[in-house]
Design an enzyme around this catalytic site. Structure first.
Site, PDB file in Angstrom:
ATOM      1  N   HIS A 131       0.813  -1.225   0.000  1.00 32.52           N
ATOM      2  CA  HIS A 131       0.000   0.000   0.000  1.00 32.52           C
ATOM      3  C   HIS A 131       0.844   1.273   0.000  1.00 32.52           C
ATOM      4  CE1 HIS A 131      -3.456  -2.453   0.152  1.00 32.52           C
ATOM      5  NE2 HIS A 131      -3.526  -2.643   1.468  1.00 32.52           N
ATOM      6  N   HIS A 167      -9.818   1.655   0.712  1.00 30.21           N
ATOM      7  CA  HIS A 167      -9.658   0.446   1.527  1.00 30.21           C
ATOM      8  C   HIS A 167     -10.731   0.361   2.615  1.00 30.21           C
ATOM      9  CE1 HIS A 167      -7.658  -2.843   3.590  1.00 30.21           C
ATOM     10  NE2 HIS A 167      -6.664  -2.827   2.706  1.00 30.21           N
ATOM     11  N   GLU A 205     -11.313  -4.191  -2.943  1.00 32.90           N
ATOM     12  CA  GLU A 205     -10.390  -3.119  -3.294  1.00 32.90           C
ATOM     13  C   GLU A 205     -10.109  -3.159  -4.794  1.00 32.90           C
ATOM     14  OE1 GLU A 205      -6.877  -3.539  -0.683  1.00 32.90           O
ATOM     15  OE2 GLU A 205      -8.132  -4.990   0.383  1.00 32.90           O
TER      16      GLU A 205
END
Length: 378
Positions: free
Chosen positions: A138, A212, A342
């Site tokens: 991420h 997210h 996601e």
């Protein structure tokens, strides 16, 4: 509920990064009114942090310019009862230090994992931050989900929203190029939460941005085993060590990964014997097509959520590592208390030549649209 509405926009004047205040009132149709309210709640690293509430008269969405976080989505069940359907922290300030799971965050520069925390572009190798064993997750240790974005409220004929921008400097977390990103987050009169990411760069780089949020359509009254899920994908990209994709595109028909027809999540979790954290192939190549990629239903409450995206993949994650986590409203979150869908580029695409490219060059524009559409079945 597609109503052509006039808008009431309520924005509070905040100094610093906030937009200038404007108040506009018109005659509102009785069925629903669209409003947005903003207030300064804190500062982070010398910048103002604001909390926004978007309301269409039927549901509300709360968000903040810290991390581009969606902090609450409050929707009615089949009896009209309003409940929050995303895992949340009690206060916006809590997200500064307590958001290890990335609750509701806008993640980037690269959502999901990049193997060995490195990649090569045009013969040049870039080492990026390791924050997931030997890999990058991420966007590194200080990705987009912990940055203060510059906000501006806006309106359209049938929506209200917040436009947020963030400038990521060349070399941030090891990624090349000055990357300018704009994120539009809006609630429509037809109960859609629309997100649009746009990025440009002055040097070839890689980018994959998503939201997210952790969803639980029951109103977070328990785990998600009683949810019904359908994903419009016939394959996954299976992972090896560190959950880095092997490069294979694996068909899933007849396996526990198969959600091509609606399946009970609890039954699929039992069949798999573990939690889901897998990338589903919703497209074989990049395109601008906004495609329906998933439908989730909670039979008891009647809540339904449809997910649309322009990205080639979607990561299904069932909150496997969320344990004894103190959330909002006095609730304690446990494994499988939520699911994430996601939409994003495939994980480790920068290192897999057979995967759809996640590179972005000067003169190009990265665009990713996501739509979460909420409704009820009685």
């Amino acid at each position: 509920m597609n109503l052509k509405l006039k808008i009431v926009l309520l924005a509070i004047l905040i100094s610093g990064t906030a937009c200038q205040s404007q108040t506009k009132s018109t005659v509102i149709q009785e069925e629903v009114s669209l409003t947005i309210k903003g207030e300064k709640v804190d500062t982070w690293e010398g910048q103002d942090v604001l909390h926004y509430t978007l309301d269409n008269g039927a549901m509300q969405v709360e968000m903040t310019n810290y991390g581009g976080i969606i902090s609450r989505i409050i929707t009615p069940d089949k009896e009209g009862k309003l409940e929050n359907v995303v895992l949340a922290l009690e206060n916006i300030s809590d997200y500064f230090t307590k958001n290890g799971p990335y609750l509701g965050a806008a993640v980037g520069r690269y959502a999901n994992r990049i193997g060995t925390a490195s990649f090569t572009l045009d013969g040049e190798t870039f080492a990026i931050t390791k924050n997931n064993g030997e890999n990058t997750l991420h966007g590194g240790s200080k990705g987009f989900g912990v940055k203060v974005w510059t906000p501006e409220v806006y309106k359209t004929d049938n929506s209200v929203g917040v436009k947020m921008t963030y400038f990521s400097k060349d070399g941030e977390e090891g990624f090349p190029g000055n990357l300018e990103t704009t994120l539009w987050m809006e609630l429509t009169s037809s109960n859609e939460l629309k997100l649009r990411f746009e990025s440009t760069t002055d040097k070839k780089t890689v980018v994959s941005l998503t939201n997210h949020s952790y969803f639980n359509l029951s109103g977070i009254t328990g785990d998600i085993r009683d949810h019904e899920l359908q994903i419009f994908a016939d394959a996954i990209t299976p992972g090896g060590p560190g959950q880095i994709p092997t490069g294979e595109i694996k068909l899933i028909a007849g396996t526990p990964f198969d959600f091509q027809t609606p399946k009970n999540l609890g039954a699929q979790l039992d069949a798999l014997g573990e939690g889901f954290d897998h990338n589903y192939v919703t497209k074989r190549e990049n395109s601008s097509e906004l495609k329906k990629i998933a439908i989730v239903k909670h039979p008891e409450s009647g809540r339904v959520m449809e997910v649309y995206s322009t990205a080639p993949g979607v990561q299904l994650y069932t909150a496997n590592h969320v344990r004894n986590f103190a959330g909002a409203d006095g609730k304690t979150y446990q494994p499988h208390y939520a699911f994430c869908l996601e939409p994003e580029a495939w994980p480790d695409s920068p290192n897999k030549k057979n995967f759809p490219s996640a590179s972005l060059s000067p003169g190009e524009k990265y665009v990713h649209e996501i739509v979460y559409s909420f409704g009820v079945e009685k």
